[in-house]
Motif scaffolding. Structure first.
Motif, short mmCIF file in Angstrom:
data_model
loop_
_atom_site.label_atom_id
_atom_site.label_comp_id
_atom_site.label_asym_id
_atom_site.label_seq_id
_atom_site.Cartn_x
_atom_site.Cartn_y
_atom_site.Cartn_z
N GLU A 47 38.83 -20.77 16.04
CA GLU A 47 37.96 -21.01 17.20
C GLU A 47 37.36 -22.40 17.10
N LYS A 57 37.35 -22.68 22.64
CA LYS A 57 38.68 -22.15 22.89
C LYS A 57 39.34 -21.76 21.57
N TYR A 58 40.38 -20.95 21.72
CA TYR A 58 41.13 -20.48 20.56
C TYR A 58 42.39 -21.33 20.39
N ASP A 501 37.65 -9.67 17.22
CA ASP A 501 37.17 -10.43 18.38
C ASP A 501 38.02 -10.06 19.60
N PRO A 502 37.41 -9.51 20.66
CA PRO A 502 38.21 -9.05 21.81
C PRO A 502 38.77 -10.19 22.66
N ASP A 503 38.25 -11.39 22.49
CA ASP A 503 38.69 -12.50 23.34
C ASP A 503 39.88 -13.27 22.77
N VAL A 504 40.32 -12.90 21.55
CA VAL A 504 41.45 -13.60 20.95
C VAL A 504 42.72 -13.29 21.74
N PRO A 505 43.46 -14.31 22.18
CA PRO A 505 44.69 -14.04 22.94
C PRO A 505 45.74 -13.37 22.06
#
Length: 549
Positions: A47, A57-58, A501-505
């Motif tokens: 991150e 952003k990732y 982490d739920p937002d990790v693509p």
């Protein structure tokens, strides 16, 4: 009308189940595409926070694996970088410049400030002011960090004096080892020049001694007489033996010999060394140095196990040491066990087989040997040492069984099984199980670096060679009008992604984005290469049909 038994109802494409099972999975096709375009197939997520814009952003960071079965693109990229490093340093004609820069005024002031802190720290210890001493210790560590940020290499003396002086052993050579001439090592790394224009270098191979007759597949002719104990100890101490060999070679020839070497396992599981050596040295000198090189291991005796895994020494919290489970007597500490030594526990030597060959720079032979040097860098030890037959598997099992009870360092918990407390023993080492790579079956005692490069080989570090490649690509693109402004690393903050982490693509999305990005870069680079090429024929007639005069 007869029913079609080759299709399943609802199968609009007409494939049988067996045919569908043979079709590649989408994930495997995605990995194959990434591998084809040189994209890491196992990226780990980071991150980033942009301090200027506040954007988070990732980013998928390449795994950097050097084993092709784990990640082919990263392994091939690392191998290509090593080949570049080997090629640039093997046949240098000019001495690399390592002249240190003079100390700056700010560095001198900071060192003087640190000296005052050390004096105050020792005075606080003498007066028993523990709180002040702790604050001063933190200030000293901060000053050391500031010195590193100012470009100072190395470490300054520890403010805490060692509790006991380090034991020094005699450097007198063994009587059973031949003597070598000893010369003062000159500050040069280039070899001799012949006929005013030829400066050849060398390729050499060193192997360990024999432990018993072996077959063509690397297995012993007689398992009972094969010396697995000496083989395991030689593997563990192979790196130290190699270091001693380079020291002896430099003292013998009288100049700072530089090398690029790779360590590989033979079929029998013993390591051997391939090395590109800058400069030319007579083969007789190479053989004499090899015969005279040895490494004495001044460790406590570890020939006989005193404790089994079901009956191990226990940790005594009051004594803060390990004791015998029956008698409750404390085990000797590492320092106590080493002090009583009169003879080394093991002496590692090389075998009689030594190969050396002269190589001229810029020849096809030099390129072939560079490829041979780096041939197995993308393969793991378990892939090089074949274990296909029953004999090969039994040989690997016996070698691994001996490595499992061979201490790999003074801090190895296996020392407890020999009745010695390892260096820095704690209650956590009560299991007498070492997690070191030297004891794993997949490494067979070769846990360390597979590539050994001397400090003055090419005048650059591996990071410098990687930066040269990026600089070349950026200059090629800039020549074609494609500007890639350099990024300022200080504007970004990097941190690991939190688990869950739920937002990790998803990984598939990361690979698809990386493939698209790599295709864009390749298109730009190909366009820059085409722009850099002169037109066909130069300034001559470009028309396919000649004009009349």
């Amino acid at each position: 009308m007869s029913a079609d038994l080759t299709t399943v109802p609802g199968d609009v494409q007409g494939f049988t189940r067996a045919e569908r099972m043979r079709q590649p999975l989408a994930g495997k096709v995605l990995e194959a595409t990434a591998d084809h375009h040189g994209v890491c197939i196992r990226p780990f997520m980071m991150e980033t926070l942009d301090y200027d814009t506040g954007e988070m952003k990732y980013v998928g960071v390449p795994c950097g694996s050097t084993v092709e079965t784990q990640c082919g693109p990263c392994a091939r990229k690392a191998r290509a970088l090593r080949q570049t490093q080997c090629r640039e340093g093997w046949h240098l004609t000019d001495e690399p410049d390592f002249t240190p820069e003079p100390a700056t005024g700010q560095q001198k002031l900071l060192v003087a400030y640190r000296a005052d802190l050390v004096a105050e720290y020792r005075q606080a210890l003498a007066e028993g002011a523990e709180t002040d001493a702790e604050e001063l210790r933190e200030a000293i560590h901060t000053a050391d960090a500031d010195l590193r940020n100012l470009g100072v290499r190395g470490k300054l003396p520890n403010p805490d004096a060692p509790a006991t002086a380090a034991r020094k052993r005699s450097t007198r050579r063994r009587q059973d080892a031949p003597n070598l001439p000893r010369r003062r090592v000159e500050k040069r790394t280039l070899g001799r020049e012949y006929a005013g224009k030829f400066r050849p270098s060398m390729f050499l191979t060193l192997t360990l001694d024999t432990y018993g007759r072996v077959r063509k597949d690397g297995t012993p002719v007689d398992f009972a007489t094969y010396d697995y104990r000496r083989a395991a100890r030689d593997v563990v101490h192979f790196a130290a033996l190699i270091d001693r060999w380079w020291q002896n070679l430099r003292r013998c020839v009288g100049w700072d010999v530089q090398y690029f070497a790779t360590v590989e396992p033979q079929k029998r599981g013993a390591p051997h060394l391939h090395a590109a050596l800058r400069g030319s040295i007579p083969h007789s000198v190479i053989k004499d140095v090899t015969a005279a090189t040895y490494h004495q291991v001044w460790w406590p005796n570890h020939d006989r196990l005193l404790y089994e895994t079901d009956r191990l020494p226990v940790w005594d919290h009051e004594r803060r040491s390990f004791v015998d489970p029956d008698t409750r007597h404390a085990l000797p500490t590492w320092d106590e066990a080493v002090t009583e030594l009169d003879t080394p526990a093991h002496v590692a030597t090389f075998g009689a087989q030594v190969h050396s060959k002269g190589i001229l720079g810029g020849t096809p032979e030099a390129g072939r040997h560079i490829g041979y040097l780096t041939k197995y860098l993308t393969k793991s030890v378990s892939e090089v040492v074949q274990q296909d037959t029953t004999r090969q598997r039994e040989h690997a099992d016996r070698l691994h069984a001996e490595l499992a009870v061979t201490p790999c360092s003074p801090r190895c918990p296996i020392w407890l099984r020999y009745g010695v407390q390892p260096l820095g023993a704690r209650s956590q080492t009560a299991s007498a199980h070492c997690k070191g790579k030297a004891h794993r079956r997949t490494t067979l005692g070769l846990p360390g670096r597979r590539v050994l490069v001397s400090r003055k080989w090419s005048g650059k570090s591996l990071a410098d060679h990687r930066a040269d490649r990026k600089r070349f690509v950026a200059e090629t693109l800039a020549a074609a009008g494609i500007e890639k402004p350099p990024q300022n690393p200080s504007r970004l903050a990097w941190q690991k992604v939190r688990p869950g982490d739920p937002d990790v693509p998803p990984r598939a999305h990361v690979l698809l984005h990386a493939i698209s990005q790599r295709l864009t870069w390749k298109t730009e680079y190909d366009r820059a290469l085409l722009a850099a090429q002169p037109p066909p024929g130069g300034d001559t007639e470009l028309s396919a049909t000649p004009h009349a005069a």
